[in-house]
Design a protein around this motif. Structure first.
Motif, PDB file in Angstrom:
ATOM      1  N   GLY A  11      -8.687  -3.345  -8.752  1.00 15.21           N
ATOM      2  CA  GLY A  11     -10.013  -3.203  -8.156  1.00 15.21           C
ATOM      3  C   GLY A  11     -10.830  -4.469  -8.074  1.00 15.21           C
ATOM      4  N   MET A  12     -10.354  -5.589  -8.631  1.00 11.96           N
ATOM      5  CA  MET A  12     -11.107  -6.841  -8.566  1.00 11.96           C
ATOM      6  C   MET A  12     -10.930  -7.449  -7.165  1.00 11.96           C
ATOM      7  N   THR A  13     -12.055  -7.819  -6.543  1.00 11.27           N
ATOM      8  CA  THR A  13     -11.970  -8.382  -5.192  1.00 11.27           C
ATOM      9  C   THR A  13     -12.557  -9.785  -5.068  1.00 11.27           C
ATOM     10  N   CYS A  14     -13.288 -10.254  -6.065  1.00  7.76           N
ATOM     11  CA  CYS A  14     -13.841 -11.612  -5.972  1.00  7.76           C
ATOM     12  C   CYS A  14     -13.867 -12.262  -7.360  1.00  7.76           C
ATOM     13  N   THR A  15     -14.166 -13.560  -7.398  1.00  7.13           N
ATOM     14  CA  THR A  15     -14.151 -14.283  -8.676  1.00  7.13           C
ATOM     15  C   THR A  15     -15.252 -13.802  -9.617  1.00  7.13           C
ATOM     16  N   SER A  16     -16.297 -13.216  -9.053  1.00  8.55           N
ATOM     17  CA  SER A  16     -17.340 -12.655  -9.914  1.00  8.55           C
ATOM     18  C   SER A  16     -16.810 -11.437 -10.664  1.00  8.55           C
ATOM     19  N   CYS A  17     -15.969 -10.655  -9.991  1.00 10.83           N
ATOM     20  CA  CYS A  17     -15.308  -9.519 -10.666  1.00 10.83           C
ATOM     21  C   CYS A  17     -14.470 -10.023 -11.827  1.00 10.83           C
ATOM     22  N   SER A  18     -13.625 -11.004 -11.595  1.00 10.62           N
ATOM     23  CA  SER A  18     -12.724 -11.473 -12.653  1.00 10.62           C
ATOM     24  C   SER A  18     -13.503 -12.150 -13.779  1.00 10.62           C
TER      25      SER A  18
END
Ligand code: 9UX
Length: 72
Positions: A11-18
């Protein structure tokens, strides 16, 4: 001494998610080091098994809103 838990994260789609997931893991008591890679959808977490468990690390990930799946 520490063990390593490898966890797939869905479900992670951007570096902010990770970054959110990585910070959550680093904040867990007993975690010595945590790295989350967006490209591979993987977390590598070095932890003290006397303090915390791989299952608990997966709960910490799911608390951020992403799905955690144990890798081997
Ligand atoms: Mo990036 Mo992740 O804009 O929930 S923070 S998609």
């Amino acid at each position: 001494s520490t063990l390593v838990c490898r966890i797939r994260i869905k479900g992670m789609t951007c570096t902010s998610c990770s970054s959110t997931v990585e910070s959550a893991l680093q904040a867990v008591h007993g975690v010595q080091k945590a790295q989350v890679a967006l490209a591979t959808e993987e977390a590598d977490v070095h932890y003290d098994p006397k303090i915390v468990s791989c299952n608990r690390l997966m709960v910490a990930i799911e608390d951020t809103g992403f799905e955690a799946i144990l890798i081997n």
